[in-house]
Design a protein around this motif. Structure first.
Motif, PDB file in Angstrom:
ATOM      1  N   LEU A   1     -17.365 -56.178  52.757  1.00  0.00           N
ATOM      2  CA  LEU A   1     -16.011 -55.624  52.698  1.00  0.00           C
ATOM      3  C   LEU A   1     -15.302 -56.043  53.966  1.00  0.00           C
ATOM      4  CD1 LEU A   1     -16.234 -51.906  51.491  1.00  0.00           C
ATOM      5  CD2 LEU A   1     -15.328 -53.871  50.259  1.00  0.00           C
ATOM      6  N   GLU A   2     -13.987 -56.140  53.894  1.00  0.00           N
ATOM      7  CA  GLU A   2     -13.227 -56.460  55.093  1.00  0.00           C
ATOM      8  C   GLU A   2     -12.346 -55.277  55.453  1.00  0.00           C
ATOM      9  OE1 GLU A   2     -12.919 -61.303  54.877  1.00  0.00           O
ATOM     10  OE2 GLU A   2     -11.305 -60.105  54.023  1.00  0.00           O
ATOM     11  N   VAL A   3     -12.304 -54.969  56.751  1.00  0.00           N
ATOM     12  CA  VAL A   3     -11.408 -53.898  57.197  1.00  0.00           C
ATOM     13  C   VAL A   3     -10.462 -54.460  58.253  1.00  0.00           C
ATOM     14  CG1 VAL A   3     -13.048 -52.052  56.730  1.00  0.00           C
ATOM     15  CG2 VAL A   3     -13.007 -53.085  58.997  1.00  0.00           C
ATOM     16  N   LYS A   4      -9.292 -53.832  58.339  1.00  0.00           N
ATOM     17  CA  LYS A   4      -8.316 -54.287  59.328  1.00  0.00           C
ATOM     18  C   LYS A   4      -8.225 -53.258  60.447  1.00  0.00           C
ATOM     19  CE  LYS A   4      -4.745 -55.763  56.948  1.00  0.00           C
ATOM     20  NZ  LYS A   4      -3.370 -55.510  56.589  1.00  0.00           N
ATOM     21  N   THR A   5      -8.547 -53.663  61.664  1.00  0.00           N
ATOM     22  CA  THR A   5      -8.544 -52.710  62.777  1.00  0.00           C
ATOM     23  C   THR A   5      -7.137 -52.552  63.332  1.00  0.00           C
ATOM     24  OG1 THR A   5      -9.056 -54.456  64.334  1.00  0.00           O
ATOM     25  CG2 THR A   5     -10.915 -53.254  63.439  1.00  0.00           C
ATOM     26  N   LYS A   6      -6.998 -51.541  64.215  1.00  0.00           N
ATOM     27  CA  LYS A   6      -5.688 -51.218  64.780  1.00  0.00           C
ATOM     28  C   LYS A   6      -5.037 -52.424  65.452  1.00  0.00           C
ATOM     29  CE  LYS A   6      -6.582 -46.707  66.082  1.00  0.00           C
ATOM     30  NZ  LYS A   6      -7.420 -46.440  67.192  1.00  0.00           N
ATOM     31  N   ASP A   7      -5.855 -53.232  66.132  1.00  0.00           N
ATOM     32  CA  ASP A   7      -5.249 -54.381  66.813  1.00  0.00           C
ATOM     33  C   ASP A   7      -5.055 -55.558  65.858  1.00  0.00           C
ATOM     34  OD1 ASP A   7      -7.755 -53.258  67.630  1.00  0.00           O
ATOM     35  OD2 ASP A   7      -8.334 -55.209  68.410  1.00  0.00           O
ATOM     36  N   GLY A   8      -5.055 -55.281  64.556  1.00  0.00           N
ATOM     37  CA  GLY A   8      -4.662 -56.291  63.582  1.00  0.00           C
ATOM     38  C   GLY A   8      -5.742 -57.303  63.228  1.00  0.00           C
ATOM     39  N   LEU A   9      -6.955 -57.106  63.743  1.00  0.00           N
ATOM     40  CA  LEU A   9      -8.016 -58.066  63.437  1.00  0.00           C
ATOM     41  C   LEU A   9      -8.703 -57.693  62.126  1.00  0.00           C
ATOM     42  CD1 LEU A   9      -9.570 -58.236  67.015  1.00  0.00           C
ATOM     43  CD2 LEU A   9      -8.133 -59.974  65.922  1.00  0.00           C
ATOM     44  N   THR A  10      -9.148 -58.715  61.409  1.00  0.00           N
ATOM     45  CA  THR A  10      -9.901 -58.460  60.189  1.00  0.00           C
ATOM     46  C   THR A  10     -11.382 -58.555  60.517  1.00  0.00           C
ATOM     47  OG1 THR A  10      -8.158 -59.371  58.844  1.00  0.00           O
ATOM     48  CG2 THR A  10     -10.318 -59.232  57.836  1.00  0.00           C
ATOM     49  N   LYS A  11     -12.105 -57.517  60.143  1.00  0.00           N
ATOM     50  CA  LYS A  11     -13.529 -57.490  60.448  1.00  0.00           C
ATOM     51  C   LYS A  11     -14.305 -57.486  59.138  1.00  0.00           C
ATOM     52  CE  LYS A  11     -17.362 -56.351  62.614  1.00  0.00           C
ATOM     53  NZ  LYS A  11     -17.882 -56.343  63.967  1.00  0.00           N
ATOM     54  N   LYS A  12     -15.235 -58.415  59.038  1.00  0.00           N
ATOM     55  CA  LYS A  12     -16.057 -58.485  57.826  1.00  0.00           C
ATOM     56  C   LYS A  12     -17.334 -57.685  58.045  1.00  0.00           C
ATOM     57  CE  LYS A  12     -18.322 -61.857  54.860  1.00  0.00           C
ATOM     58  NZ  LYS A  12     -18.613 -63.270  54.672  1.00  0.00           N
ATOM     59  N   ILE A  13     -17.605 -56.771  57.161  1.00  0.00           N
ATOM     60  CA  ILE A  13     -18.824 -55.973  57.268  1.00  0.00           C
ATOM     61  C   ILE A  13     -19.707 -56.302  56.069  1.00  0.00           C
ATOM     62  CG2 ILE A  13     -19.749 -53.626  57.248  1.00  0.00           C
ATOM     63  CD1 ILE A  13     -17.029 -52.853  58.651  1.00  0.00           C
ATOM     64  N   ASN A  14     -20.890 -56.819  56.374  1.00  0.00           N
ATOM     65  CA  ASN A  14     -21.780 -57.237  55.290  1.00  0.00           C
ATOM     66  C   ASN A  14     -22.522 -56.055  54.689  1.00  0.00           C
ATOM     67  OD1 ASN A  14     -21.555 -60.184  55.137  1.00  0.00           O
ATOM     68  ND2 ASN A  14     -22.160 -60.052  57.289  1.00  0.00           N
ATOM     69  N   ILE A  15     -22.591 -56.066  53.383  1.00  0.00           N
ATOM     70  CA  ILE A  15     -23.350 -55.033  52.674  1.00  0.00           C
ATOM     71  C   ILE A  15     -24.680 -55.646  52.266  1.00  0.00           C
ATOM     72  CG2 ILE A  15     -23.435 -53.659  50.556  1.00  0.00           C
ATOM     73  CD1 ILE A  15     -20.379 -53.339  50.885  1.00  0.00           C
ATOM     74  N   LYS A  16     -25.736 -55.044  52.776  1.00  0.00           N
ATOM     75  CA  LYS A  16     -27.063 -55.594  52.557  1.00  0.00           C
ATOM     76  C   LYS A  16     -27.536 -55.329  51.129  1.00  0.00           C
ATOM     77  CE  LYS A  16     -31.449 -54.940  54.935  1.00  0.00           C
ATOM     78  NZ  LYS A  16     -32.005 -54.083  55.993  1.00  0.00           N
ATOM     79  N   ARG A  17     -27.317 -54.103  50.699  1.00  0.00           N
ATOM     80  CA  ARG A  17     -27.805 -53.753  49.370  1.00  0.00           C
ATOM     81  C   ARG A  17     -27.107 -52.501  48.841  1.00  0.00           C
ATOM     82  NH1 ARG A  17     -33.560 -52.768  49.307  1.00  0.00           N
ATOM     83  NH2 ARG A  17     -33.379 -50.833  48.145  1.00  0.00           N
TER      84      ARG A  17
END
Lengths: 481, 97
Positions: free
Chosen positions: A107-123
């Motif tokens: 999933l990708e989330v957008k942080t306050k400083d406008g960056l997109t962070k990808k968080i991997n889902i293992k299972r």
């Protein structure tokens, strides 16, 4: 946090699935029934009973996998996780181990400083919930088995999260998706969504992971954020003092905003997983997967995009309106009546959401139907009522969802756009405020607004403000000469 | 592969079983005999064979998601060692201060 450290966080989210029956038997999965009334020999783990898998629970989990970019395993199997605890009468939890239903998503989330962070889902796997133990008794622990074997979906991330903010955003997104899919009600306060956080810290640049602790017992999104911050702080303090982190489970305590080690007699983990012999493997072939894809609803990210293009809304509006699927639906229903999209968006974001927050209700309990709401917006759009009058009508509609067209007729609230009528009011106000008029004509032009206010008041808010402004200006100009 | 008496102690603790030293020794020997017997199978190269967890080749055995009546509570609680009129009662699980 000291700048030289970075936090490494992995989240395990448990979501109770909205099925009618339990995972392996026909007992009701409903929350809040009288203790021990939704139980049978199967969920009580009586000898010789056989579980039969709930198909809907499998589909819900696979849908979540598809919604989070996971690969759906063609073949997945169930496993027994062995441990003794009284709220688990069988002596093992039926879960999935090396072959879960879904793997490798993100999933990708957008942080306050406008960056997109990808968080991997293992299972993402399917398992059964445990019952409920009540500890605050004098001598014994009481056990309610109702919740035992209610389907739980567990979503596990890689240790990709580096701040409590990212954890919060990720969780919010998970909640939003399960609600969009209608597979879990996403309520952390009631425990239908639970989150455990694995937290460790290390010096920035360090490659190996620090010793982690597991923090549990957070019953709201904000508490997850707070608990993670507290644990990061605690670990850094220990390391700075030259100490070592002990791998352990910590419980968040809401009352003193702190974490403390879990005091439980549960033994060191040695779960001895092995394949569950009583449940046959689940095979999700291409055909089934295609069918699941076809019933996958429009997800938040897609909806946001569509709102921006289809309704020409700012990104901000689109994000707010799509936070809750039902609000997005309400907005779209309103726009089928009134095509002033931005006005609909403004009213929903301020007045409607404000009302929902104040009354702590959801949009489904909102008293004004989308039809009447759309009609009201049309009355504003066509200039029949001013937005000031609209606020009055709005309050009235909140009482009994009445038709705004009837309200304005009954209360005679139609906006005055007739210039002759407005002219009369302007003249009356200027006549009765001679000294201000003189001041104005002598150059004190900033009192223009106070005339407008008086005129609007005199018209009981019904004068068309645009016409008032134009007319007043031209009358005053003509007086100057 | 073989087990020691400590392995057997560990397993018995996990299974909440208590044995005398004589029994522990006896079980260690018996378990090692069984393991030795099974060890024979390791002589076969199975590196290209899928592990078989199920003797029957059935898949996708499901029930539809329909709630059916549960067991009446007074009957469900009947088989318990200890219960009040609503709950199962078990020895205290969490140590409290």
């Amino acid at each position: 946090m000291l700048n030289k450290y970075e936090a490494v966080i992995g989240l395990e989210v448990h979501a109770q699935l909205l099925t009618n029956s339990k995972l392996f038997c026909g007992c009701s999965a409903k929350f809040g029934n009288e203790p021990n009334t939704n139980i049978c020999p199967i969920c009580l783990g009586h000898p010789g009973v056989l579980p039969v898998l709930n198909k809907k629970a499998v589909e819900f989990t696979a849908l979540m996998g598809l919604a989070t970019n996971c690969k759906i395993n063609q073949k997945s199997i169930f496993a027994r996780k062995n441990y003794f605890y009284p709220d688990l009468p069988k002596g093992f939890q039926t879960s999935q181990y090396d072959k879960p239903l879904c793997e490798d998503g993100f999933l990708e989330v957008k942080t306050k400083d406008g960056l997109t962070k990808k968080i991997n889902i293992k299972r993402i796997h399917l398992e059964e919930d445990a019952g409920k133990s009540i500890h605050d008794q004098a001598y014994e622990t009481l056990v309610d088995v109702n919740r035992c074997s209610v389907p739980l979906m567990e979503i596990v991330t890689d240790p990709d999260i580096n701040s409590s903010e990212e954890a919060y955003l990720y969780l919010t997104k998970i909640k939003q998706i399960v609600q969009y899919l209608d597979i879990c009600d996403g309520n952390m306060e009631e425990g239908s969504l639970r989150c455990d956080a694995n937290v460790s810290v290390r010096l920035i640049g360090e490659k190996t992971l620090g010793t982690k602790t597991e923090v549990k017992n957070m019953n709201s999104f904000r508490n997850v954020e707070k608990a993670i911050n507290k644990e990061i702080e605690r670990q850094i303090e220990i390391i700075e003092d030259g100490g070592k982190i002990i791998q352990q489970t910590l419980l968040w305590n809401d009352n003193d905003n702190n974490v403390s080690p879990m005091r439980s007699k549960e033994e060191a983990h040695d779960y001895r997983y092995f394949p569950e012999p009583d449940l046959m493997p689940v095979v999700i072939d291409e055909k089934w997967q295609t069918r699941l894809l076809s019933i996958l609803p429009e997800l938040p990210e897609k909806k946001i995009e569509r709102f921006v293009t289809q309704y020409q809304l700012p990104l901000y509006d689109s994000e707010i309106l799509t936070q809750d699927k039902s609000i997005a639906e309400y907005f779209e229903n309103v726009t089928s009546i009134c095509d002033d999209y931005k006005s609909a968006s403004n009213w929903i974001m301020t007045s409607v959401l404000g009302y929902l927050n104040e009354k702590k209700i959801n949009i489904k309990q909102f008293p004004i139907s989308s039809e009447n709401f759309g009609k009201m917006l049309n009355l504003i759009k066509s200039g029949i009522i001013s937005s000031k009058i609209a606020k009055e009508i709005f309050s009235e509609m909140l009482e009994n969802n009445s038709d705004p067209e009837i309200i304005i007729k009954e209360k005679n609230l139609v906006q005055i756009s007739d210039t002759d009528e407005i002219k009369k009011i302007i003249e009356f106000i200027l006549d009765t405020n001679k000294s201000e008029l003189e001041d104005y004509l002598n150059g004190k032009e900033k009192i223009f607004g106070s005339f407008v206010g008086k005129i609007m008041k005199e018209s009981k808010g019904k004068a068309n403000p645009k016409i008032v402004n134009e007319l007043l200006k031209s009358i005053l100009e003509s007086m100057k000469n | 592969m073989s087990v020691t008496i400590n392995d057997v102690k560990h397993i018995s603790e996990l299974a909440k079983l208590k044995f005398s030293d004589v029994e522990l020794n006896e079980f260690t020997n018996q378990l090692n005999e069984i393991l030795g017997y099974v060890e024979k199978l390791n002589e076969l190269d199975t590196s290209n064979v899928e592990p078989l967890s199920y003797p029957v080749e059935m898949t996708n055995v499901f029930r539809e998601d329909e709630a059916t009546p549960s067991t009446p509570r007074e009957i469900a609680l009947l088989n318990s060692e200890d219960a009040d009129e609503k709950y199962f009662r078990v020895p205290k699980v969490i140590n409290q201060d």
